[in-house]
Design an enzyme around this catalytic site. Structure first.
Site, short mmCIF file in Angstrom:
data_model
loop_
_atom_site.label_atom_id
_atom_site.label_comp_id
_atom_site.label_asym_id
_atom_site.label_seq_id
_atom_site.Cartn_x
_atom_site.Cartn_y
_atom_site.Cartn_z
N GLU A 280 8.53 0.15 2.01
CA GLU A 280 8.78 1.63 1.43
C GLU A 280 8.99 2.54 2.70
O GLU A 280 9.60 3.11 2.44
CB GLU A 280 7.28 1.76 1.01
CG GLU A 280 7.03 1.15 -0.49
CD GLU A 280 6.35 -0.37 0.18
OE1 GLU A 280 6.04 -0.67 1.04
OE2 GLU A 280 6.17 -0.89 -1.01
N HIS B 141 -3.96 1.46 -6.71
CA HIS B 141 -2.77 1.67 -7.68
C HIS B 141 -3.05 2.98 -8.71
O HIS B 141 -2.36 3.12 -9.46
CB HIS B 141 -2.36 0.49 -8.76
CG HIS B 141 -2.27 -0.83 -8.14
ND1 HIS B 141 -2.78 -1.90 -7.60
CD2 HIS B 141 -0.75 -1.34 -8.14
CE1 HIS B 141 -2.05 -2.65 -7.17
NE2 HIS B 141 -0.85 -2.25 -7.41
#
Lengths: 328, 347
Positions: free
Chosen positions: A60, A129
């Site tokens: 990322e 998450h």
């Protein structure tokens, strides 16, 4: 007007803007062949090719940094975070670089990048998450932060985001990808920094953004039918820039306010809402502003724990009762 | 510049020696248990009974082979989300795992707080890891550093998929471990797909193990579907670690026979024939059974007895997990801190 899902409204915006502007490119994990793990980019690889729809390694920080580099040299990258939770790995690039490059280069370098993906909870994936990052990214000057809830706003704000000359943090309500709403086929934009009155009312103002707006609309309906209380619901839509005017105008009318957020109570968006109201509408308040927020725990996995960790209709109704002095 | 083939040759053969017959049978039975339990959990998810399944199908040889080669009492384990077979081999029970997938109060890994597949049992030195891939490698390096400083004689082992090696943490962990010659094994289960993204889009080198040279540690490639080879390669790496010779990067070439998770539809990115070929010709479980049969260690009756034991264990675990209590929302704040916060005004 045709109805589209939140997911398809996003895809429509990306598709239209990629067709209109060749400098728009997409990057992210599994966005090409797979069409994205949430199927937002389905079909875009076939239509626009691998140079513009880039399946990245799981890195990322790397692909966000590369997108920043692309943006410096004239491309308009739209980066997908598989979930916003993975953006912590890219946060140095986002916060230390994207947010500061224009300022630190004395205005010579802009970073017209959009970073988008599902934000918040409600789909039982637990804390790593599930974060809601509005307040985190909203804190840093140099980043624009939006959190649309209707498919209409999703498309209009995505077009605004891609065309914006500065970095935009586009926080999608991941739990709502399947929900439907009216979306015009033609091109239109929804400006940043302008809240939406999602329901008009005169008795109490309920304020939120993203997924919680739907909760507020359910609460407002219950208050109206069960108690004849007319709640006004404000959807902030945009966290930075932040629309103080719409909030203040509403509170001057209702004299009571409840701010709701999925994230934690300390240092959250609801705190900012409450602060703005006391700064600008103190004399109009008939009760202290109430906040409803998530439980002070990392979002748990078990369904019953997850439900207990997020704001509920009852909690909002209780808060509305407190500001209306209708307790007990 | 040496070709990767030449570098592979420099590395030499992966593992050698013999495995006691009893251990061979234990490897096999654990592999069967893992496969059947993984299948059961996916069935339970498909039936709407548990929210999520994370299959390990196809990864049993490297997971069980490596786990049973470790010195059990001296091993610190940092698994990853696909480590179902490994944690069974390290001593977790089917009930431990099923409780997690049901998100029950008595789930020993997390008590319904974290997603399933994040295995943890302090008494077995199995340490919970992050949903964000790669972080466990750095933790394992740190644990190995602590073991070295404390002269505990322990060795750390950690697992990751090939996709996770693209994260910066992979580089940082291997570099740190090599600098300090730490007793740690980095096991990469290379199943060739990171969800949908194939190896060629993940890295431009043929082997993850090729990167080991850049850190100054051995990079060993093993057939990840050959349980025996996995066992032996691990045993060699442990010997190096315990002798003070530092870390090893062990790359197991394998293939995921099931979807990434129950949320994944793998038919969109892998040819069906490719999956069928791996199932038909390279499935590590029947392959190891054939090896044991050829050696006279297993026959039809033995296979049937193992299948019956495994089935009974899984049925029992499922029934007990189903009957066990959910977490209590009244305890939702425990244990965020070691001592609960003084509560402010509650909602």
């Amino acid at each position: 007007m045709p109805e589209l899902t939140y997911r398809n409204a996003l895809r429509a915006a990306l598709t239209e803007e990629m067709a209109r502007d060749e400098s728009v490119v997409l990057l992210g994990e599994d966005i090409g062949v797979y069409g994205g793990t949430h199927l937002i980019t389905q079909g875009l690889l076939d239509r626009f090719g691998a140079k513009r729809v880039i399946d990245t390694p799981i890195a990322e920080g790397g692909f966000t940094g590369a997108a920043i580099g692309m943006a410096m040299l004239g491309l308009r990258p739209v980066v997908e975070m598989m979930t916003w939770n993975f953006s912590f790995l890219a946060s140095d690039q986002i916060i230390q670089n994207a947010a500061k490059l224009r300022y630190f280069s004395g205005g010579q370098v802009g970073v017209p990048i959009v970073i988008r993906g599902p934000n918040g909870g409600g789909v039982q994936l637990s804390a790593q998450h599930t974060h809601s990052l509005e307040n985190l990214y909203g804190h840093f000057p140099g980043l624009k932060v939006v959190s649309p809830v209707t498919p209409y706003d999703v498309k209009g704000m995505m077009l605004t985001a891609i065309r914006d000359p500065d970095p935009v943090i586009f926080l999608e309500a991941g739990a709502l990808y399947g929900t439907k709403g009216e979306v015009p086929e033609e091109e239109y934009t929804v400006p940043f920094g302008k809240a939406r009155v999602a329901r008009e009312g005169k008795d109490v103002t309920l304020i939120s953004y993203g997924r919680q707006v739907n909760l507020l609309l359910r609460v407002a309906e219950r208050l109206a039918t069960e108690e004849d209380v007319q709640a006004e619901v404000i959807d902030l839509r945009s966290i930075r820039p932040f629309d103080e005017e719409t909030i203040v105008a509403s509170v001057k009318k209702t004299n009571r306010a409840v701010a709701v957020q999925e994230q934690w109570r300390f240092f959250g968006v609801a705190s900012e809402v409450a602060a703005v109201i006391q700064e600008r509408a103190f004399d109009y308040l008939d009760a202290p502003v109430e906040r409803v927020s998530g439980a002070e725990v990392p979002a748990p996995y078990a369904r019953n724990l997850e439900e207990a960790a997020f704001p509920s209709e009852q909690q909002v109704i209780d808060a509305a009762h407190r500001v209306l002095y209708r307790e007990g | 510049m040496a070709t990767s083939a030449a570098r592979a040759a420099e590395r030499g053969a992966a593992g050698s020696g013999e495995i006691p017959a009893e251990t061979q049978l234990r490897i096999y039975e654990t592999m069967v248990l893992a496969r059947r339990l993984s299948e059961r959990l996916l069935q339970l998810q498909r039936a709407g009974i548990v929210p999520l399944a994370v299959p390990c199908d196809g990864h049993e040889a490297i997971q069980v082979g490596s786990a049973l080669a470790m010195p059990r009492e001296r091993t610190i384990v940092y698994p990853y989300y696909r480590s179902l077979a490994a944690v069974l081999a390290y001593g977790m029970t089917p009930l431990d795992l099923v409780l997690g997938f049901y998100a029950k109060r008595d789930d020993p890994s997390t008590g319904g707080h974290q997603m399933p597949g994040h295995y943890s049992r302090r008494d077995l030195n199995i340490v919970t890891t992050s949903s964000v891939v790669g972080t466990q490698l750095v933790h394992a390096a740190g644990a190995a550093y602590a073991a070295k400083v404390r002269k505990s004689g322990q060795v750390a082992i950690t697992y990751i998929g090939e996709g996770g090696t693209s994260e910066g943490d992979f580089h940082e962990a291997l570099n740190f471990a090599a600098i300090h010659k730490l007793p740690v094994l980095f096991v990469v289960e290379n199943n060739q797909y990171a969800i949908s993204v194939p190896l060629t889009k993940q890295m431009a080198v043929a082997n993850v193990a090729d990167r080991a040279a850049a850190y100054g540690m051995p990079g060993v490639i093993v057939d990840g579907n050959d349980a025996e080879a996995c066992y032996l390669a691990t045993r060699d790496a442990v010997a190096r670690a315990l002798a003070g010779d530092g870390p090893t990067l062990l790359e197991a070439k394998t293939y995921r026979l099931a979807p990434h998770t129950s949320d994944d539809d793998d038919r969109g990115y892998r040819p069906l024939e490719e999956i069928a070929m791996w199932r038909r010709e390279r499935d590590p479980v029947p392959r190891f059974a054939a090896t044991l049969e050829a050696r006279g260690l297993l026959d039809e009756a033995g296979t049937a007895a193992i299948a019956a034991r495994v089935r009974a264990a899984i049925d029992d675990a499922t029934a007990r997990a189903e009957a066990s209590p959910d977490p209590d929302p009244a305890d939702i704040h425990i244990p965020v801190f070691s001592t609960p916060e003084v509560p402010g005004r509650t909602q």
